[in-house]
Design a protein around this motif. Structure first.
Motif, PDB file in Angstrom:
ATOM      1  N   UNK A 223     -17.416 -31.524 -11.837  1.00 57.95           N
ATOM      2  CA  UNK A 223     -17.005 -32.935 -11.892  1.00 57.95           C
ATOM      3  C   UNK A 223     -15.481 -33.029 -11.784  1.00 57.95           C
ATOM      4  N   UNK A 224     -14.792 -32.138 -12.510  1.00 61.57           N
ATOM      5  CA  UNK A 224     -13.327 -32.114 -12.477  1.00 61.57           C
ATOM      6  C   UNK A 224     -12.825 -31.917 -11.043  1.00 61.57           C
ATOM      7  N   UNK A 225     -13.443 -30.966 -10.333  1.00 60.13           N
ATOM      8  CA  UNK A 225     -13.051 -30.700  -8.939  1.00 60.13           C
ATOM      9  C   UNK A 225     -13.259 -31.937  -8.064  1.00 60.13           C
ATOM     10  N   UNK A 226     -14.398 -32.603  -8.258  1.00 59.26           N
ATOM     11  CA  UNK A 226     -14.681 -33.792  -7.439  1.00 59.26           C
ATOM     12  C   UNK A 226     -13.726 -34.936  -7.755  1.00 59.26           C
ATOM     13  N   UNK A 227     -13.333 -35.066  -9.010  1.00 61.82           N
ATOM     14  CA  UNK A 227     -12.365 -36.114  -9.370  1.00 61.82           C
ATOM     15  C   UNK A 227     -11.006 -35.818  -8.734  1.00 61.82           C
ATOM     16  N   UNK A 228     -10.645 -34.527  -8.709  1.00 62.16           N
ATOM     17  CA  UNK A 228      -9.375 -34.153  -8.070  1.00 62.16           C
ATOM     18  C   UNK A 228      -9.421 -34.406  -6.560  1.00 62.16           C
ATOM     19  N   UNK A 229     -10.578 -34.113  -5.970  1.00 67.56           N
ATOM     20  CA  UNK A 229     -10.747 -34.383  -4.531  1.00 67.56           C
ATOM     21  C   UNK A 229     -10.626 -35.878  -4.267  1.00 67.56           C
TER      22      UNK A 229
ATOM     23  N   UNK B 206      -5.113 -41.722 -14.259  1.00 66.51           N
ATOM     24  CA  UNK B 206      -5.423 -41.891 -15.686  1.00 66.51           C
ATOM     25  C   UNK B 206      -6.685 -41.109 -16.068  1.00 66.51           C
ATOM     26  N   UNK B 207      -7.662 -41.129 -15.175  1.00 65.28           N
ATOM     27  CA  UNK B 207      -8.914 -40.408 -15.437  1.00 65.28           C
ATOM     28  C   UNK B 207      -8.635 -38.901 -15.580  1.00 65.28           C
ATOM     29  N   UNK B 208      -7.849 -38.358 -14.650  1.00 69.48           N
ATOM     30  CA  UNK B 208      -7.535 -36.919 -14.707  1.00 69.48           C
ATOM     31  C   UNK B 208      -6.698 -36.586 -15.947  1.00 69.48           C
ATOM     32  N   UNK B 209      -5.710 -37.451 -16.251  1.00 74.13           N
ATOM     33  CA  UNK B 209      -4.902 -37.242 -17.464  1.00 74.13           C
ATOM     34  C   UNK B 209      -5.798 -37.233 -18.703  1.00 74.13           C
TER      35      UNK B 209
ATOM     36  N   UNK C 198      -7.981 -34.074 -18.980  1.00 76.92           N
ATOM     37  CA  UNK C 198      -7.186 -32.910 -19.401  1.00 76.92           C
ATOM     38  C   UNK C 198      -6.775 -33.008 -20.872  1.00 76.92           C
ATOM     39  N   UNK C 199      -6.406 -34.221 -21.283  1.00 76.57           N
ATOM     40  CA  UNK C 199      -5.995 -34.439 -22.673  1.00 76.57           C
ATOM     41  C   UNK C 199      -7.168 -34.217 -23.644  1.00 76.57           C
ATOM     42  N   UNK C 200      -8.343 -34.734 -23.271  1.00 72.98           N
ATOM     43  CA  UNK C 200      -9.535 -34.578 -24.125  1.00 72.98           C
ATOM     44  C   UNK C 200      -9.910 -33.101 -24.254  1.00 72.98           C
ATOM     45  N   UNK C 201      -9.804 -32.371 -23.141  1.00 75.53           N
ATOM     46  CA  UNK C 201     -10.152 -30.951 -23.164  1.00 75.53           C
ATOM     47  C   UNK C 201      -9.171 -30.174 -24.054  1.00 75.53           C
ATOM     48  N   UNK C 202      -7.887 -30.488 -23.911  1.00 74.90           N
ATOM     49  CA  UNK C 202      -6.859 -29.792 -24.680  1.00 74.90           C
ATOM     50  C   UNK C 202      -6.992 -30.063 -26.182  1.00 74.90           C
ATOM     51  N   UNK C 203      -7.196 -31.340 -26.533  1.00 73.34           N
ATOM     52  CA  UNK C 203      -7.254 -31.721 -27.949  1.00 73.34           C
ATOM     53  C   UNK C 203      -8.667 -31.698 -28.516  1.00 73.34           C
ATOM     54  N   UNK C 204      -9.638 -31.389 -27.666  1.00 74.14           N
ATOM     55  CA  UNK C 204     -11.051 -31.372 -28.062  1.00 74.14           C
ATOM     56  C   UNK C 204     -11.465 -32.713 -28.676  1.00 74.14           C
ATOM     57  N   UNK C 205     -11.171 -33.782 -27.935  1.00 72.92           N
ATOM     58  CA  UNK C 205     -11.535 -35.141 -28.350  1.00 72.92           C
ATOM     59  C   UNK C 205     -12.645 -35.667 -27.434  1.00 72.92           C
TER      60      UNK C 205
ATOM     61  N   UNK D  24      -6.385 -61.744 -18.332  1.00 71.88           N
ATOM     62  CA  UNK D  24      -7.323 -60.659 -18.614  1.00 71.88           C
ATOM     63  C   UNK D  24      -6.812 -59.448 -17.844  1.00 71.88           C
ATOM     64  N   UNK D  25      -6.676 -58.325 -18.535  1.00 72.64           N
ATOM     65  CA  UNK D  25      -6.192 -57.107 -17.882  1.00 72.64           C
ATOM     66  C   UNK D  25      -7.173 -55.974 -18.148  1.00 72.64           C
ATOM     67  N   UNK D  26      -7.184 -54.990 -17.250  1.00 71.53           N
ATOM     68  CA  UNK D  26      -8.135 -53.888 -17.433  1.00 71.53           C
ATOM     69  C   UNK D  26      -7.413 -52.568 -17.712  1.00 71.53           C
ATOM     70  N   UNK D  27      -8.067 -51.774 -18.536  1.00 74.34           N
ATOM     71  CA  UNK D  27      -7.645 -50.392 -18.773  1.00 74.34           C
ATOM     72  C   UNK D  27      -8.695 -49.507 -18.112  1.00 74.34           C
ATOM     73  N   UNK D  28      -8.305 -48.309 -17.692  1.00 74.49           N
ATOM     74  CA  UNK D  28      -9.226 -47.407 -17.004  1.00 74.49           C
ATOM     75  C   UNK D  28     -10.468 -47.119 -17.847  1.00 74.49           C
ATOM     76  N   UNK D  29     -11.635 -47.478 -17.330  1.00 73.52           N
ATOM     77  CA  UNK D  29     -12.883 -47.217 -18.043  1.00 73.52           C
ATOM     78  C   UNK D  29     -13.087 -45.734 -18.257  1.00 73.52           C
ATOM     79  N   UNK D  30     -13.549 -45.367 -19.427  1.00 81.08           N
ATOM     80  CA  UNK D  30     -13.838 -43.962 -19.723  1.00 81.08           C
ATOM     81  C   UNK D  30     -12.656 -43.159 -20.224  1.00 81.08           C
ATOM     82  N   UNK D  31     -11.439 -43.725 -20.083  1.00 80.38           N
ATOM     83  CA  UNK D  31     -10.263 -42.948 -20.504  1.00 80.38           C
ATOM     84  C   UNK D  31     -10.025 -43.115 -22.008  1.00 80.38           C
ATOM     85  N   UNK D  32     -11.050 -42.768 -22.787  1.00 82.44           N
ATOM     86  CA  UNK D  32     -11.063 -43.045 -24.219  1.00 82.44           C
ATOM     87  C   UNK D  32     -10.074 -42.238 -25.038  1.00 82.44           C
ATOM     88  N   UNK D  33      -9.934 -40.942 -24.690  1.00 76.02           N
ATOM     89  CA  UNK D  33      -9.035 -40.076 -25.456  1.00 76.02           C
ATOM     90  C   UNK D  33      -7.589 -40.508 -25.234  1.00 76.02           C
ATOM     91  N   UNK D  34      -7.272 -40.817 -23.973  1.00 79.08           N
ATOM     92  CA  UNK D  34      -5.917 -41.225 -23.605  1.00 79.08           C
ATOM     93  C   UNK D  34      -5.547 -42.555 -24.276  1.00 79.08           C
TER      94      UNK D  34
END
Lengths: 285, 202
Positions: A22-28, A44-47, A50-57, B123-133
């Protein structure tokens, strides 16, 4: 490691660490996308991944409905233990804050706080030859699940009808299921079976095609059509709307052409527990 | 344009925002999903007051993962939930409580955009799924309401946010709504794709 502990670990792994495919496909997707806002969303998705993996969140606060596809050999000795272990692991995962309490009474909305209730966690059993078992962990988010659909097409509508249904549904869902999404499609069977095999098709790693060429070709064709919709990342437009299409099929009644469609969000979280006949366990992704 | 807004101090700057602008918000944010919206409307009907002032905060469509640690709440993941579910209640919540900034994901419908236009809100949006960030910018849980009644995802959490963003303005104070514009475009594309399907071999 015992079975319950290994399932607990598999839940934690799935929720915090996105599978490599999934990570590879998101990067692609990020390198392909030209729409400026969609590209920023992919950043933002990639950040986040990576952040969740690093902090285990948890990658996403919607840690999903805990869904388990269990493949069990006829001679596997610990069948009863499997059920108890899954339920206990889900409850402990909630206590440990790996997952949000996400299971509520459908009428009162009352939340028991442990992700356990009537028919939940959802366990789908598949019996096969052998003396081992594999538990596939698939936490399924609500936003993408709400975009699921079933079409009972007329057989005369054929493959074209299937394609149109998929495109129509994708456009209808728009940004809601958190695109770029993954489409699981179940063709044939009956109303229930088409949706179950559609969800099961999501277990296949991204980029891996169906073993039959005619199905694999249809997957690629649908992927191409889906990416012409211009939904883009989180609905902001662009070239990438869908990361992959996975199709599974079953024989159908001559009068029916059921098509079950299950959409998975970009946070396609998965892991597996393998248990052999001696009770040795292994957690993999 | 990119804006850094302090809430509530910069509330008067909202009326100048445009669709596509990027925001980073510092200040108070309260979470509300389906149940919290319903409850807010029920309390108003009963003539009861809320324990906080929604007009001075950002309304965030979110059900966070929170952890109780050393007598304090810690936010682990707090991305947005699908906003269109709240179209059922949002017009009334905006009118009754004077909410002017809403954050979520996926876009909202005409009913909400018309109500926002009247109060010059967005109304503004934040990236869906980016919960940890997202959780990274929620430095503190100031309070939580209705936790017992609603359970943690549906409760109203009040966060102290620091540079929460990037948020993208999806409905602006003139009622210009990306969700509507993009849907029209996608419908057009759908027709083109259907023609492709109709004209191929099988």
């Amino acid at each position: 490691m015992d079975i319950e502990k290994s399932i607990l670990e598999a839940i934690r792994l799935a929720e915090t660490t996105i599978p490599e495919d999934v990570y590879k496909h998101l990067k692609m997707a990020y390198s392909m996308e030209e729409n400026e806002i969609s590209k920023s969303q992919l950043q933002s998705i990639l950040d986040n991944v990576e952040y969740a993996r690093e902090k285990q969140l948890p990658i996403c606060q919607d840690t999903g409905t805990q869904t388990f596809f269990v493949d069990v050999g006829f001679d596997f000795p610990f069948k009863k233990e499997l059920v108890n272990s899954i339920v206990n692991a889900v409850s402990k995962a909630t206590q440990n804050y790996y997952i949000r309490p996400n299971a509520v009474d459908p009428f009162s909305g009352k939340n028991p706080g442990n992700n356990v209730g009537r028919f939940i966690p959802y366990i789908n059993w598949f019996l096969r030859d052998g003396d081992d078992a594999t538990i596939n962990v698939l936490p399924k988010g609500g936003g993408s699940e709400n975009a699921s659909a079933l079409a009972m097409l007329k057989p005369g509508e054929g493959i074209k009808g299937i394609k149109k249904f998929v495109i129509d549904q994708l456009v209808r869902a728009g940004a809601n299921p958190c695109p770029p999404t993954i489409i699981g499609l179940g063709i044939g069977g009956g109303s229930d079976l088409s949706l179950i095999i559609a969800k099961r098709a999501l277990l296949r790693p991204l980029g891996q095609r169906h073993e039959e060429k005619r199905i694999a070709d249809l997957e690629l064709e649908l992927l191409d059509l889906a990416n012409k919709t211009g939904v883009g990342t989180m609905g902001w437009g662009g070239k990438v709307s869908v990361l992959d299409v996975h199709i599974e099929y079953a024989y159908r009644h001559p009068a029916s052409l059921p098509v079950g469609m299950v959409i998975q969000c970009w946070a396609d979280r998965r892991s597996k527990v393998h248990i052999d006949s001696k009770g040795n366990v292994e957690v993999v992704q | 344009m990119i804006y850094n807004l302090k809430i509530p101090d910069d509330l008067d700057k909202i009326s100048g925002l445009r669709m596509g602008d990027v925001l980073y918000i510092t200040g108070k944010v309260f979470t509300a999903r389906d149940e919290a919206h319903q409850l807010m409307l029920e309390l108003h009907e009963k003539g009861e007051k809320l324990p906080f002032d929604p007009s001075k905060m950002v309304l965030y469509h979110c059900g966070p993962v929170v952890k109780r640690e050393n007598n304090e709440w810690k936010v682990l993941a707090a991305g947005p939930t699908t906003s269109s579910r709240m179209d059922l209640f949002e017009k009334e919540v905006i009118e009754i409580y004077g909410v002017r900034i809403i954050v979520g994901k996926g876009g909202m419908g005409d009913r909400t955009s018309e109500a926002l236009k009247k109060v010059k809100g967005i109304y503004a949006t934040y990236t869906g799924g980016a919960g940890a960030l997202a959780a990274k910018s929620f430095k503190k849980v100031l309070s939580v309401y209705y936790l017992e009644e609603l359970g943690s995802p549906e409760a109203i959490w009040i966060f102290e946010a620091e540079n929460f963003g990037p948020l993208i303005v999806s409905i602006d104070p003139d009622g210009k709504n990306w969700n509507k514009l993009s849907r029209d475009e996608m419908e057009k594309r759908k027709k083109e794709i259907f023609e492709l399907i109709d004209h191929e071999g099988n």
